[in-house]
Design a protein around this motif. Structure first.
Motif, PDB file in Angstrom:
ATOM      1  N   UNK A  80      38.591  48.407  46.552  1.00  0.00           N
ATOM      2  CA  UNK A  80      38.838  47.105  47.150  1.00  0.00           C
ATOM      3  C   UNK A  80      40.254  46.673  46.812  1.00  0.00           C
ATOM      4  N   UNK A  81      40.819  45.815  47.619  1.00  0.00           N
ATOM      5  CA  UNK A  81      42.205  45.373  47.437  1.00  0.00           C
ATOM      6  C   UNK A  81      42.326  44.507  46.196  1.00  0.00           C
ATOM      7  N   UNK A  82      43.458  44.698  45.493  1.00  0.00           N
ATOM      8  CA  UNK A  82      43.719  43.893  44.301  1.00  0.00           C
ATOM      9  C   UNK A  82      44.366  42.576  44.709  1.00  0.00           C
ATOM     10  N   UNK A  83      44.136  41.547  43.884  1.00  0.00           N
ATOM     11  CA  UNK A  83      44.748  40.239  44.136  1.00  0.00           C
ATOM     12  C   UNK A  83      46.142  40.135  43.518  1.00  0.00           C
ATOM     13  N   UNK A  84      46.594  41.182  42.812  1.00  0.00           N
ATOM     14  CA  UNK A  84      47.866  41.109  42.093  1.00  0.00           C
ATOM     15  C   UNK A  84      48.921  41.990  42.758  1.00  0.00           C
ATOM     16  N   UNK A 120      48.175  46.969  39.428  1.00  0.00           N
ATOM     17  CA  UNK A 120      47.304  46.374  38.399  1.00  0.00           C
ATOM     18  C   UNK A 120      46.163  45.598  39.058  1.00  0.00           C
ATOM     19  N   UNK A 121      45.027  45.556  38.383  1.00  0.00           N
ATOM     20  CA  UNK A 121      43.854  44.859  38.923  1.00  0.00           C
ATOM     21  C   UNK A 121      43.497  43.598  38.137  1.00  0.00           C
ATOM     22  N   UNK A 122      44.178  43.365  37.005  1.00  0.00           N
ATOM     23  CA  UNK A 122      43.783  42.218  36.168  1.00  0.00           C
ATOM     24  C   UNK A 122      44.935  41.288  35.820  1.00  0.00           C
ATOM     25  N   UNK A 123      46.166  41.617  36.275  1.00  0.00           N
ATOM     26  CA  UNK A 123      47.304  40.785  35.907  1.00  0.00           C
ATOM     27  C   UNK A 123      48.497  41.165  36.753  1.00  0.00           C
ATOM     28  N   UNK A 124      49.544  40.366  36.661  1.00  0.00           N
ATOM     29  CA  UNK A 124      50.835  40.716  37.237  1.00  0.00           C
ATOM     30  C   UNK A 124      51.693  41.322  36.129  1.00  0.00           C
ATOM     31  N   UNK A 125      52.252  42.495  36.407  1.00  0.00           N
ATOM     32  CA  UNK A 125      53.006  43.201  35.372  1.00  0.00           C
ATOM     33  C   UNK A 125      54.327  42.491  35.065  1.00  0.00           C
TER      34      UNK A 125
END
Length: 796
Positions: free
Chosen positions: A701-705, A766-771
């Motif tokens: 699924x597409x990431x929000x980040x 990344x799937x949990x944050x913006x790098x």
């Protein structure tokens, strides 16, 4: 099998209505497929009289008729040549629909004269082929009465499905016999009494091959006058979809469907000497009644005279000895032919006939003598003539069997308790002879039930007459852990692979599971166990060991028809041997021509082995295979081009896919123009997912980040594979890296000898944050270090 209700009632004395008969037929295993009731179609049509017919003022070929339909007088414009004052016929009022062409009538003007309704011909009402004029009824026919009821055209036609074990129901008499056994009326026996012969037949019969034809009854009838058959017989044949031809031909067709007894009538004047039933000689020929010439080997049962073959036994007669309007002397044949030989003859020569259909399923041998008497009686009634004594060659075979049945097996196999006395009554009503031995019953099958061989067959006979609806429905005792729902992992994998192939622009095809053995040998060793004993055709004589041959030949056929660019795939089984373990699930595909049609926005190119690798990689990726971690080696099978092919594998033994350009020699032997590229994905070699869902990584699924892309160019030794650089980079953080793409390889000015530059693009998702910048720099440092460590490459 078709028949009319009135036809059925010639053998069944019953008061049951059509609905009850239909339900009972289905209940006893003779499933009703369709009931056609002409009463509904012909309901608006009434008997009417033309009170006056005068010339149309504006057309020489038309008549203006004043028609009395019993309730009113109507003006009708008619073009029939026999439209005349006083004629009584069938009238169709405005608003009704003509059955044969679907024309809905409405009031109109024809050449300036009003017309309401029409006077009808036989063809328009579906009662025959005569359309030369309108129907003419007797002058005393009741005006205004129902036309269908008056002419007897209100007879429903019933069509039933015949299963292979009910050859006894291929005649109306046999159907009536089953209904009588089920309690729907009483069976009426046909008149099979002996017709006295007045002289000895001048034609004798000799049987040389008793395996092919154990019994043959014949009769010479002289002085016949062949003409049209009576209306009642024509109506019955028409209800079957058959065209009445002449009395002699119609009689044989009628008895074939009436009594399930195929016969043949020879023109006796075209027979030289006696008749011999024998096997054909290789190279002998016959022009049959279908006007086609057949050449035989030495295995066909034929009926021949002194000059040659006159008929194919049990299949079709010859045109030279057939009956026509000028026939005056006939020889009637009623024989019994071996079912297996009849089936092989018909299949080998592609001949379909009502006789073959019945003989290959098993005609009742006891009807040989009954059939010749019934046919003789009909011929004399319709054509006149004088019959000879019956010529009988051979003996009627006894095909009855004695089968032992244990009454309790009805309950064990059928799930319903039936008293032994009722079992005996049911079997005897079906024509079986039963001897009660106490714990068992010895049952002798009737001559018309050659399909009954074992105890379960007798159980089925009892159950279908007793009533399948009386079987108690009980759920199977299963626990929740025994219930398997949804798709298996392999089924999910197959479905996902097919979706991925279609998304890649490939069209799915379904080809034969069979293949020509010569083609199969081009794709590896062909196991002898894959050769078919009874192939559907000579060209499809082996089970396919590979999916590619059929795809390649399909591409060739499409190319021959002008389709330049072809992209096909198939998902299915291929076979290494005839064991279950020898079957494997494979997805295979091919491309031919250019990678896409011409378009002004993009340039097309000829397909190459990179396209095949791309297809294979895309499908493997959809199956959650880490393609970048797989080994790519140039070890494809021999049907691929050795320098333009490869293998995707996990370790040296676990091959997941082959891909590449098909070998030119293989294409030449398949008579297909190339080049063609293809791939094969061996679904069974792909490790199953660890999770129960069949997807170890879960749905994508597409990431929000925000994703991040970085380019790297490394200088490495010329012999270092670009694939090794990709693997090294991918090992830094597999969860973070979304894609690695090689976009440039450079050798030349500015580059040291034996060195090359490999440029790659790395996409991070990344799937949990913006790098952060620090995290990106740390990742880049790790990439540079790991490439240097594993390949010796340095950042350019």
């Amino acid at each position: 099998m078709k028949f009319t209700l009135s036809w059925l009632k010639t053998y069944l004395d019953t008061d049951a209505d059509l609905g009850t008969i239909s339900q009972t037929l289905t209940a006893i295993g003779l499933e009703v497929e369709e009931i056609i009731d002409p009463t509904e179609d012909l309901k608006p049509f009434v008997i009417a009289r033309i009170e006056e017919a005068v010339q149309h003022p504006n057309a020489d070929s038309l008549r203006v008729c004043t028609v009395n339909n019993g309730t009113e007088t109507i003006q009708v414009v008619c073009g029939a040549h026999n439209a005349k004052t006083g004629l009584v016929g069938a009238f169709a009022p405005s608003g009704c629909t003509i059955p044969t062409n679907g024309l809905k009538l409405k009031s109109t003007e024809i050449r300036g004269v009003a017309s309401n309704g029409m006077m009808c011909s036989e063809r328009e009402l579906g009662l025959g082929d005569d359309h030369d004029g309108i129907i003419e009824l007797p002058t005393d026919a009741p005006i205004g009465a129902s036309f269908a009821e008056y002419v007897g055209a209100n007879d429903p036609t019933i069509e039933i499905a015949i299963t292979p074990n009910h050859q006894d129901a291929l005649g109306v008499y046999g159907i009536a016999r089953d209904l009588a056994a089920a309690g729907i009326g009483t069976l009426i026996e046909p008149d099979t009494s002996r017709v006295k012969g007045n002289f000895e037949s001048p034609i004798r019969v000799n049987i040389e091959s008793k395996d092919a034809c154990p019994v043959f009854a014949g009769r010479y009838i002289r002085g016949v006058k062949n003409g049209p058959s009576p209306q009642w017989m024509q109506r019955r044949l028409t209800s079957l979809g058959m065209k009445p031809i002449s009395a002699l031909v119609d009689i044989t067709n009628f008895l074939t469907h009436d009594y399930a007894r195929p016969l043949h009538v020879f023109d006796a004047d075209n027979i030289t000497g006696d008749l011999t039933v024998r096997l054909s000689k290789s190279g002998e020929k016959l022009v049959a009644l279908d006007d086609k010439e057949y050449t035989f080997d030495d295995e066909v049962c034929v009926i021949a005279d002194d000059t040659g073959i006159n008929s194919i036994g049990g299949v079709m007669g010859g045109a030279g000895s057939g009956t026509y309007q000028t026939t005056t002397n006939v020889f009637l044949e009623c024989a019994w032919f071996d079912p297996i030989r009849t089936a092989m003859t018909g299949r080998k020569h592609g001949i379909e006939s009502d006789a073959r259909y019945r003989f290959e399923r098993g005609v009742d041998p006891a009807t040989v003598l009954d059939g010749i008497e019934m046919a003789t009686r009909l011929i004399i009634e319709m054509c006149g003539g004088e019959p000879s004594e019956v010529v009988l060659a051979g003996d009627v075979p006894n095909i009855s069997k004695v089968i032992t049945i244990r009454p309790e097996r009805v309950r064990e196999l059928g799930g319903v308790e039936i008293d032994k006395k009722e079992i005996i009554i049911i079997l005897e009503r079906l024509g079986f002879t039963v001897v009660d031995n106490g714990k068992t019953l010895d049952v002798t099958s009737p001559s018309w039930r050659c399909d009954v061989d074992r105890e379960p067959d007798l159980v089925e006979e009892v159950l279908r007459i007793h009533g399948y609806d009386k079987i108690i429905v009980e759920p199977l005792p299963v626990s929740s852990r025994d219930i398997v729902t949804g798709l298996s992992p392999m089924q999910r994998r197959m479905r996902m692979a097919k979706r991925s192939a279609a998304a890649n622009g490939l069209r799915e095809v379904v080809t034969w599971s069979f293949i020509a053995s010569e083609h199969a040998k081009l794709f590896g060793d062909l196991s002898p166990s894959l050769i078919l004993d009874n192939p559907v055709s000579a060209e499809l004589d082996a089970m396919r060991p590979n999916l590619l041959p059929n795809l390649i030949t399909a591409a060739g056929r499409n190319g021959d028809r002008g389709f330049k660019n072809v992209a096909l795939f198939e998902a299915g089984n291929q076979f290494a041997n005839d064991t279950p373990e020898g079957q494997s699930y494979v997805v295979a595909g091919i491309r031919r021509g250019q990678n896409h049609d011409r378009h002004w926005q993009k340039n097309s190119k000829d397909v190459d082995f990179f396209d095949a690798k791309s297809d294979a990689s895309a499908i493997l990726t959809s199956l959650n295979v880490n393609v970048s971690g797989a080994q790519v080696v140039a070890e494809a099978p021999s049907w691929y081009h050795p320098g333009r092919s490869g293998v995707l594998r996990l370790g040296p033994k676990n091959i997941m896919a082959f891909f590449g350009e098909i070998h030119p020699l293989v294409l030449k032997k398949l008579d297909v123009k190339g080049p063609i590229v293809g791939f094969e994905i061996l679904l069974g070699n792909i490790p199953l997912p660890r999770s129960k869902s069949g997807n170890s990584r879960g749905p994508l699924k597409a990431s929000d980040f925000q994703s991040v892309e970085r380019d790297f160019a490394f200088v490495v030794d010329e012999n270092v594979l670009a694939e090794n650089i990709v693997k090294a980079v991918n090992s830094v953080d597999k969860n973070l890296i979304d894609k690695i793409c090689i976009f440039d390889i450079y050798k030349g000015t500015g580059m040291a000898d034996n060195k090359k530059s490999v440029a790659i693009n790395v996409k991070l998702q990344p799937n949990d944050r913006t790098m952060t910048d620090e995290e990106i720099d740390t990742f880049s440092t790790k990439v540079i270090d790991i490439v240097a460590k594993k390949t010796g490459g340095i950042l350019r």
